[in-house]
Design a protein around this motif. Structure first.
Motif, PDB file in Angstrom:
ATOM      1  N   GLU A 157       3.629  -2.845 -12.347  1.00 50.15           N
ATOM      2  CA  GLU A 157       2.451  -3.624 -12.741  1.00 50.15           C
ATOM      3  C   GLU A 157       1.158  -3.057 -12.167  1.00 50.15           C
ATOM      4  O   GLU A 157       0.248  -2.729 -12.900  1.00 50.15           O
ATOM      5  N   VAL A 158       1.063  -2.966 -10.848  1.00 56.70           N
ATOM      6  CA  VAL A 158      -0.180  -2.520 -10.217  1.00 56.70           C
ATOM      7  C   VAL A 158       0.147  -1.922  -8.847  1.00 56.70           C
ATOM      8  O   VAL A 158       1.072  -2.370  -8.171  1.00 56.70           O
ATOM      9  N   TYR A 159      -0.620  -0.902  -8.466  1.00 57.32           N
ATOM     10  CA  TYR A 159      -0.386  -0.204  -7.211  1.00 57.32           C
ATOM     11  C   TYR A 159      -1.696  -0.053  -6.443  1.00 57.32           C
ATOM     12  O   TYR A 159      -2.748   0.155  -7.044  1.00 57.32           O
ATOM     13  N   CYS A 160      -1.616  -0.132  -5.126  1.00 59.20           N
ATOM     14  CA  CYS A 160      -2.752   0.156  -4.246  1.00 59.20           C
ATOM     15  C   CYS A 160      -2.397   1.445  -3.512  1.00 59.20           C
ATOM     16  O   CYS A 160      -1.423   1.485  -2.751  1.00 59.20           O
ATOM     17  N   ILE A 161      -3.175   2.496  -3.737  1.00 63.19           N
ATOM     18  CA  ILE A 161      -2.857   3.820  -3.204  1.00 63.19           C
ATOM     19  C   ILE A 161      -3.994   4.284  -2.298  1.00 63.19           C
ATOM     20  O   ILE A 161      -5.156   4.270  -2.702  1.00 63.19           O
ATOM     21  N   LYS A 162      -3.640   4.706  -1.085  1.00 64.13           N
ATOM     22  CA  LYS A 162      -4.633   5.182  -0.119  1.00 64.13           C
ATOM     23  C   LYS A 162      -4.158   6.482   0.505  1.00 64.13           C
ATOM     24  O   LYS A 162      -3.050   6.556   1.047  1.00 64.13           O
ATOM     25  N   PHE A 163      -4.984   7.519   0.407  1.00 58.61           N
ATOM     26  CA  PHE A 163      -4.683   8.793   1.052  1.00 58.61           C
ATOM     27  C   PHE A 163      -5.898   9.274   1.812  1.00 58.61           C
ATOM     28  O   PHE A 163      -6.994   9.384   1.251  1.00 58.61           O
ATOM     29  N   GLY A 164      -5.711   9.548   3.093  1.00 52.09           N
ATOM     30  CA  GLY A 164      -6.779  10.090   3.927  1.00 52.09           C
ATOM     31  C   GLY A 164      -7.981   9.179   4.002  1.00 52.09           C
ATOM     32  O   GLY A 164      -7.857   7.959   4.062  1.00 52.09           O
ATOM     33  N   ASP A 165      -9.157   9.793   4.003  1.00 55.05           N
ATOM     34  CA  ASP A 165     -10.394   9.029   4.111  1.00 55.05           C
ATOM     35  C   ASP A 165     -11.002   8.715   2.748  1.00 55.05           C
ATOM     36  O   ASP A 165     -12.104   8.176   2.669  1.00 55.05           O
ATOM     37  N   LYS A 166     -10.305   9.051   1.688  1.00 55.48           N
ATOM     38  CA  LYS A 166     -10.801   8.744   0.346  1.00 55.48           C
ATOM     39  C   LYS A 166     -10.652   7.253   0.076  1.00 55.48           C
ATOM     40  O   LYS A 166      -9.775   6.595   0.644  1.00 55.48           O
ATOM     41  N   PRO A 167     -11.501   6.696  -0.804  1.00 49.98           N
ATOM     42  CA  PRO A 167     -11.375   5.270  -1.124  1.00 49.98           C
ATOM     43  C   PRO A 167      -9.993   4.958  -1.718  1.00 49.98           C
ATOM     44  O   PRO A 167      -9.407   5.786  -2.408  1.00 49.98           O
ATOM     45  N   ALA A 168      -9.504   3.752  -1.442  1.00 49.45           N
ATOM     46  CA  ALA A 168      -8.228   3.325  -2.005  1.00 49.45           C
ATOM     47  C   ALA A 168      -8.370   3.218  -3.519  1.00 49.45           C
ATOM     48  O   ALA A 168      -9.438   2.914  -4.042  1.00 49.45           O
ATOM     49  N   GLN A 169      -7.269   3.479  -4.210  1.00 45.16           N
ATOM     50  CA  GLN A 169      -7.263   3.407  -5.676  1.00 45.16           C
ATOM     51  C   GLN A 169      -6.360   2.279  -6.125  1.00 45.16           C
ATOM     52  O   GLN A 169      -5.268   2.104  -5.603  1.00 45.16           O
ATOM     53  N   LEU A 170      -6.830   1.539  -7.091  1.00 37.19           N
ATOM     54  CA  LEU A 170      -6.030   0.508  -7.723  1.00 37.19           C
ATOM     55  C   LEU A 170      -5.572   1.081  -9.056  1.00 37.19           C
ATOM     56  O   LEU A 170      -6.400   1.458  -9.884  1.00 37.19           O
ATOM     57  N   VAL A 171      -4.268   1.192  -9.241  1.00 36.87           N
ATOM     58  CA  VAL A 171      -3.718   1.780 -10.456  1.00 36.87           C
ATOM     59  C   VAL A 171      -2.924   0.712 -11.190  1.00 36.87           C
ATOM     60  O   VAL A 171      -1.969   0.161 -10.641  1.00 36.87           O
ATOM     61  N   VAL A 225       0.851  -1.191   0.000  1.00 38.26           N
ATOM     62  CA  VAL A 225       0.000   0.000   0.000  1.00 38.26           C
ATOM     63  C   VAL A 225       0.886   1.240   0.000  1.00 38.26           C
ATOM     64  O   VAL A 225       1.783   1.378   0.827  1.00 38.26           O
ATOM     65  N   THR A 226       0.623   2.131  -0.932  1.00 36.63           N
ATOM     66  CA  THR A 226       1.314   3.414  -1.001  1.00 36.63           C
ATOM     67  C   THR A 226       0.428   4.460  -0.341  1.00 36.63           C
ATOM     68  O   THR A 226      -0.777   4.477  -0.558  1.00 36.63           O
ATOM     69  N   GLY A 227       1.012   5.328   0.447  1.00 31.21           N
ATOM     70  CA  GLY A 227       0.232   6.373   1.109  1.00 31.21           C
ATOM     71  C   GLY A 227      -0.047   6.012   2.553  1.00 31.21           C
ATOM     72  O   GLY A 227       0.843   5.582   3.283  1.00 31.21           O
ATOM     73  N   ASP A 228      -1.309   6.158   2.978  1.00 33.62           N
ATOM     74  CA  ASP A 228      -1.710   5.926   4.369  1.00 33.62           C
ATOM     75  C   ASP A 228      -2.135   4.479   4.583  1.00 33.62           C
ATOM     76  O   ASP A 228      -3.329   4.165   4.650  1.00 33.62           O
ATOM     77  N   ALA A 229      -1.168   3.588   4.714  1.00 38.92           N
ATOM     78  CA  ALA A 229      -1.469   2.156   4.863  1.00 38.92           C
ATOM     79  C   ALA A 229      -2.283   1.872   6.121  1.00 38.92           C
ATOM     80  O   ALA A 229      -3.080   0.935   6.144  1.00 38.92           O
ATOM     81  N   ASN A 230      -2.104   2.669   7.163  1.00 34.98           N
ATOM     82  CA  ASN A 230      -2.848   2.445   8.407  1.00 34.98           C
ATOM     83  C   ASN A 230      -4.327   2.814   8.283  1.00 34.98           C
ATOM     84  O   ASN A 230      -5.120   2.464   9.142  1.00 34.98           O
ATOM     85  N   LYS A 231      -4.705   3.512   7.210  1.00 34.09           N
ATOM     86  CA  LYS A 231      -6.108   3.912   7.035  1.00 34.09           C
ATOM     87  C   LYS A 231      -6.860   3.033   6.033  1.00 34.09           C
ATOM     88  O   LYS A 231      -8.057   3.214   5.835  1.00 34.09           O
ATOM     89  N   ILE A 232      -6.176   2.086   5.405  1.00 34.37           N
ATOM     90  CA  ILE A 232      -6.845   1.251   4.418  1.00 34.37           C
ATOM     91  C   ILE A 232      -7.718   0.207   5.121  1.00 34.37           C
ATOM     92  O   ILE A 232      -7.361  -0.301   6.184  1.00 34.37           O
ATOM     93  N   THR A 233      -8.878  -0.079   4.553  1.00 31.11           N
ATOM     94  CA  THR A 233      -9.791  -1.046   5.161  1.00 31.11           C
ATOM     95  C   THR A 233      -9.526  -2.444   4.612  1.00 31.11           C
ATOM     96  O   THR A 233      -8.959  -2.612   3.526  1.00 31.11           O
ATOM     97  N   ASN A 234      -9.972  -3.438   5.358  1.00 29.34           N
ATOM     98  CA  ASN A 234      -9.843  -4.828   4.896  1.00 29.34           C
ATOM     99  C   ASN A 234     -10.598  -5.031   3.586  1.00 29.34           C
ATOM    100  O   ASN A 234     -10.149  -5.765   2.711  1.00 29.34           O
ATOM    101  N   GLN A 235     -11.746  -4.389   3.459  1.00 27.45           N
ATOM    102  CA  GLN A 235     -12.541  -4.501   2.239  1.00 27.45           C
ATOM    103  C   GLN A 235     -11.756  -3.997   1.031  1.00 27.45           C
ATOM    104  O   GLN A 235     -11.769  -4.618  -0.033  1.00 27.45           O
ATOM    105  N   GLU A 236     -11.052  -2.885   1.184  1.00 25.68           N
ATOM    106  CA  GLU A 236     -10.249  -2.344   0.088  1.00 25.68           C
ATOM    107  C   GLU A 236      -9.089  -3.276  -0.270  1.00 25.68           C
ATOM    108  O   GLU A 236      -8.768  -3.464  -1.445  1.00 25.68           O
TER     109      GLU A 236
END
Length: 166
Positions: free
Chosen positions: A67-81, A36-47
């Protein structure tokens, strides 16, 4: 009400699959700690479960850079890039893929030129990028082209390489 997890819930917490002969094993803790890139402590199990299963279904290897990235910042939903590496790999693996040409579009004086590469010379203004992908279709050579505007040569060329392959 029971707090025990069902078999489906337990199975969703980890995935195992193969990409190009390499076994990929992902679980919640590993993804959260290392991928997880960004705020790993804020990512949910569902994400995280969504990320892992999307990687499995699309045969993406998150351990390979690009190949692929999981990005999480703040309270916004995580993004799969999905990175350009995944598109490049898929193109090269496809039996009908032949080759590609790519470059930038520049304004020199009052004329517009398309040139290969990404070097911008003095007196030229960047207009956009382009890419042509050549492949076989019904036993004949075919091509797919894309053009788009962008602001920098370093951002535009990778975009140009992946866009026609999507």
């Amino acid at each position: 009400m029971s707090t025990a997890m069902s078999k489906a819930e337990t199975n969703a917490l980890s995935v195992s699959y193969e990409v190009m002969g390499t076994k990929v094993d992902l679980d919640l803790d590993f993804v959260k700690r290392y991928l997880v890139t960004g705020d790993a402590n804020k990512i949910t199990n569902q994400e995280i479960v969504f990320f892992m299963n999307t990687c499995k279904m699309l045969k993406l290897n998150p351990m390979v850079s690009g190949e692929v990235y999981c990005i999480k910042f703040g309270d916004k939903p995580a993004q799969l890039v999905v990175g350009k590496g995944a598109y490049m790999r898929r193109a090269f693996e496809h039996p009908d893929y032949l080759f590609k040409q790519d470059g930038i579009t520049v304004l020199r004086g009052d004329q517009i030129f398309q040139k290969e590469g990404c070097c911008l010379y003095p007196g030229e203004s960047l207009v956009g990028g382009w890419c042509r992908v050549y492949f076989m279709r019904n036993g004949r050579n075919a091509q797919r082209s894309r053009r788009w505007p962008f602001l920098s040569t370093t951002r535009g060329r990778p975009t140009g390489r992946t866009s026609p392959r999507r």
